[in-house]
Design a protein around this motif. Structure first.
Motif, mmCIF file in Angstrom:
data_model
loop_
_atom_site.group_PDB
_atom_site.id
_atom_site.type_symbol
_atom_site.label_atom_id
_atom_site.label_comp_id
_atom_site.label_asym_id
_atom_site.label_seq_id
_atom_site.Cartn_x
_atom_site.Cartn_y
_atom_site.Cartn_z
ATOM 1 N N THR A 1 0.682 -1.295 -0.003
ATOM 2 C CA THR A 1 -0.088 0.185 -0.068
ATOM 3 C C THR A 1 0.972 1.266 0.111
ATOM 4 O OG1 THR A 1 -0.130 0.261 2.535
ATOM 5 C CG2 THR A 1 -1.762 -1.103 1.446
ATOM 6 N N ARG A 2 0.147 2.422 0.051
ATOM 7 C CA ARG A 2 0.949 3.685 0.054
ATOM 8 C C ARG A 2 1.972 3.730 1.492
ATOM 9 N NH1 ARG A 2 -2.125 8.510 -2.414
ATOM 10 N NH2 ARG A 2 -1.050 9.900 -0.908
ATOM 11 N N MET A 3 1.596 3.063 2.478
ATOM 12 C CA MET A 3 2.698 3.277 3.562
ATOM 13 C C MET A 3 3.646 2.390 3.351
ATOM 14 S SD MET A 3 0.676 2.302 7.264
ATOM 15 C CE MET A 3 -0.066 3.427 7.864
ATOM 16 N N THR A 4 3.694 1.525 2.416
ATOM 17 C CA THR A 4 4.986 0.574 2.414
ATOM 18 C C THR A 4 5.556 1.041 0.751
ATOM 19 O OG1 THR A 4 3.592 -1.294 1.517
ATOM 20 C CG2 THR A 4 4.458 -1.461 3.697
ATOM 21 N N GLU A 5 5.156 1.820 0.099
ATOM 22 C CA GLU A 5 5.446 1.982 -1.242
ATOM 23 C C GLU A 5 6.742 2.635 -1.466
ATOM 24 O OE1 GLU A 5 2.924 5.595 -2.981
ATOM 25 O OE2 GLU A 5 2.578 3.952 -3.897
ATOM 26 N N GLY A 6 7.369 3.299 -0.465
ATOM 27 C CA GLY A 6 8.380 4.106 -0.312
ATOM 28 C C GLY A 6 9.751 2.943 -0.419
ATOM 29 N N LEU A 7 9.469 1.838 -0.087
ATOM 30 C CA LEU A 7 10.549 1.004 0.101
ATOM 31 C C LEU A 7 11.046 0.751 -1.419
ATOM 32 C CD1 LEU A 7 9.124 -2.143 1.862
ATOM 33 C CD2 LEU A 7 10.857 -0.597 2.407
ATOM 34 N N LYS A 8 12.363 0.730 -1.395
ATOM 35 C CA LYS A 8 13.188 0.809 -2.820
ATOM 36 C C LYS A 8 13.240 -0.838 -3.031
ATOM 37 C CE LYS A 8 15.452 4.661 -3.026
ATOM 38 N NZ LYS A 8 15.320 5.107 -1.658
ATOM 39 N N ASP A 9 13.432 -1.267 -4.499
ATOM 40 C CA ASP A 9 13.342 -2.546 -4.762
ATOM 41 C C ASP A 9 13.968 -3.533 -4.296
ATOM 42 O OD1 ASP A 9 11.333 -1.783 -6.976
ATOM 43 O OD2 ASP A 9 12.557 -1.927 -8.539
ATOM 44 N N GLU A 10 15.277 -3.011 -3.865
ATOM 45 C CA GLU A 10 16.240 -3.654 -3.140
ATOM 46 C C GLU A 10 15.819 -4.169 -1.635
ATOM 47 O OE1 GLU A 10 20.929 -3.365 -1.736
ATOM 48 O OE2 GLU A 10 20.101 -2.061 -3.487
ATOM 49 N N ALA A 11 15.268 -3.086 -1.235
ATOM 50 C CA ALA A 11 14.790 -3.177 0.183
ATOM 51 C C ALA A 11 13.449 -4.343 0.276
ATOM 52 C CB ALA A 11 14.342 -2.102 0.825
ATOM 53 N N ARG A 12 12.564 -3.998 -1.112
ATOM 54 C CA ARG A 12 11.300 -4.811 -1.132
ATOM 55 C C ARG A 12 11.882 -6.449 -1.251
ATOM 56 N NH1 ARG A 12 6.643 -2.909 -2.275
ATOM 57 N NH2 ARG A 12 7.350 -0.997 -3.012
ATOM 58 N N ALA A 13 12.916 -6.771 -2.048
ATOM 59 C CA ALA A 13 13.410 -8.076 -2.215
ATOM 60 C C ALA A 13 13.801 -8.490 -0.971
ATOM 61 C CB ALA A 13 14.512 -8.210 -3.353
ATOM 62 N N LYS A 14 14.670 -7.800 -0.111
ATOM 63 C CA LYS A 14 15.114 -8.173 1.274
ATOM 64 C C LYS A 14 14.009 -8.717 2.278
ATOM 65 C CE LYS A 14 19.770 -6.618 2.341
ATOM 66 N NZ LYS A 14 20.236 -5.120 2.190
ATOM 67 N N VAL A 15 12.867 -7.784 2.053
ATOM 68 C CA VAL A 15 11.816 -8.076 3.219
ATOM 69 C C VAL A 15 11.075 -9.333 2.625
ATOM 70 C CG1 VAL A 15 9.545 -7.229 3.544
ATOM 71 C CG2 VAL A 15 11.264 -5.659 3.624
ATOM 72 N N SER A 16 10.954 -9.548 1.181
ATOM 73 C CA SER A 16 10.382 -10.840 0.731
ATOM 74 C C SER A 16 11.124 -11.958 1.187
ATOM 75 C CB SER A 16 10.175 -10.800 -0.715
ATOM 76 O OG SER A 16 9.517 -9.777 -1.025
ATOM 77 N N GLU A 17 12.319 -11.974 1.296
ATOM 78 C CA GLU A 17 13.290 -13.154 1.689
ATOM 79 C C GLU A 17 13.219 -13.439 3.277
ATOM 80 O OE1 GLU A 17 17.595 -12.329 0.935
ATOM 81 O OE2 GLU A 17 17.026 -12.248 -1.156
ATOM 82 N N MET A 18 12.655 -12.242 3.942
ATOM 83 C CA MET A 18 12.575 -12.741 5.332
ATOM 84 C C MET A 18 10.940 -13.268 5.624
ATOM 85 S SD MET A 18 13.824 -9.195 6.648
ATOM 86 C CE MET A 18 12.326 -8.848 7.576
ATOM 87 N N ILE A 19 10.364 -13.355 4.451
ATOM 88 C CA ILE A 19 8.736 -13.767 4.692
ATOM 89 C C ILE A 19 8.841 -15.339 4.274
ATOM 90 C CG2 ILE A 19 6.371 -13.302 4.031
ATOM 91 C CD1 ILE A 19 7.024 -10.454 3.634
ATOM 92 N N PRO A 20 8.433 -16.143 5.221
ATOM 93 C CA PRO A 20 8.444 -17.600 4.767
ATOM 94 C C PRO A 20 7.583 -17.814 3.452
ATOM 95 C CG PRO A 20 8.193 -17.450 7.052
ATOM 96 C CD PRO A 20 8.389 -16.013 6.473
ATOM 97 N N LEU A 21 6.380 -17.118 3.353
ATOM 98 C CA LEU A 21 5.544 -17.450 2.116
ATOM 99 C C LEU A 21 6.340 -16.501 0.822
ATOM 100 C CD1 LEU A 21 1.842 -17.589 3.368
ATOM 101 C CD2 LEU A 21 3.672 -19.382 2.743
ATOM 102 N N GLY A 22 7.466 -15.864 1.054
ATOM 103 C CA GLY A 22 8.231 -15.309 -0.007
ATOM 104 C C GLY A 22 7.552 -14.262 -0.969
ATOM 105 N N ARG A 23 6.592 -13.773 -0.400
ATOM 106 C CA ARG A 23 6.004 -12.435 -0.845
ATOM 107 C C ARG A 23 5.416 -11.626 -0.029
ATOM 108 N NH1 ARG A 23 0.277 -12.207 -1.263
ATOM 109 N NH2 ARG A 23 -0.571 -14.221 -0.735
#
Ligand SMILES: NC(=O)c1ccc[n+]([C@@H]2O[C@H](COP(=O)([O-])OP(=O)(O)OC[C@H]3O[C@@H](n4cnc5c(N)ncnc54)[C@H](O)[C@@H]3O)[C@@H](O)[C@H]2O)c1
Length: 248
Positions: A191-213
């Protein structure tokens, strides 16, 4: 049969993001919906969009959830338009992030005032008709960081942890009148609350999430719908995590 046929629901902060998705999901299940948001967000326009999309009745109400008079008026307008209120979702929320050493007192107060006091004021106003009717659902949108903590978000995570305590206390107070109170704790949602995340940060976050997204607003809306409908009639005082396994 649709799951919310004949019900009336008010969702705060519902002109966009997770709140909009919740209001639209409720309308698609047959509920009459009140889109309650800040005046500058044009709640009437979002309500018209939901009505056009689903065929349900929807109205917009302007409010600031941190103001008691606004909350009382929003509930009064709901009852005036639809005769009752069955479901309240406290979704409105803001962030004002910084490390504690740099956080201004005003930034701490503002976040607590909207995220935590706003939910208290709305629940207080809605509880009057709900307790009288001896039925109702209140769902508070907390956050994974209210459970885990987060550097740079001491104000926000305190407000979201506070919502969990508020949820459990309201659940105990209102249970004798069959008003059920639960919380949903989303993880990272797009959402807008998380849209500030850069692509790299987004990929890092996804890696931390067991369901992968990263989650979608619809993932949260489906959980809120469950807690709002008849399928959850023996559940109160609980926190349902919708975080892809990020925090267990
Ligand atoms: N996006 C995420 O990753 C995430 C994760 C966990 C929890 N949440 C929570 O979910 C909820 C919705 O978040 P979102 O991502 O859709 O954010 P968003 O910023 O897109 O939407 C928040 C809405 O709240 C409204 N709002 C703000 N202050 C208000 C006030 N004083 N009175 C009335 N309305 C007000 C805004 O106008 C907006 O429509 C928030 O409570 C947020 O803390 C979001």
């Amino acid at each position: 049969m649709r799951r919310l046929e004949g019900k009336t629901a008010l969702v705060t902060g519902s002109t966009r993001g997770i709140g909009f998705e919740i209001a639209a999901a409720f309308a698609a299940e047959g509920a009459s919906v009140v889109v309650a948001d800040l005046a500058q967000q044009n709640p009437a326009a979002a309500a018209a969009e939901i009505a056009a999309k689903t065929g349900a009745s929807a109205i917009g109400v302007a409010l600031d959830v941190s103001k008691e008079a606004d909350c009382e008026l929003a509930i009064a307008e709901t009852v005036k338009a639809f005769g009752k209120i069955d479901i309240l979702v406290n979704n409105a929320g803001i962030t004002k992030d910084s490390l504690v050493l740099r956080m201004k007192e005003a930034d701490f107060d503002a976040v607590i005032s909207v995220n935590l006091k706003g939910a208290f004021l709305m629940a207080k106003a809605a509880s009057k008709p709900m307790l009288k009717a001896r039925t109702g659902r209140i769902i508070n949108i907390s956050s994974v960081v209210g459970q885990s903590g987060q550097a740079g978000q001491s104000n926000y995570s305190a407000s979201k942890a506070g919502l969990i305590g508020l949820t459990k206390s309201l659940a105990r107070e209102f249970a004798p009148r069959q008003v059920l109170v639960n919380a949903v704790a989303p993880g990272f949602i797009r959402t807008r609350m998380t849209e500030g995340l850069k692509d790299e940060a987004r990929a890092k976050v996804s890696e931390m999430i067991p369901l992968g997204r990263i989650g979608e607003p619809e993932d949260v809306a489906k959980a809120v719908l469950f807690l709002a409908c008849g399928d959850s009639s023996y559940i109160t005082g609980q926190v349902l995590a919708v975080n892809g396994g990020l925090y267990m």
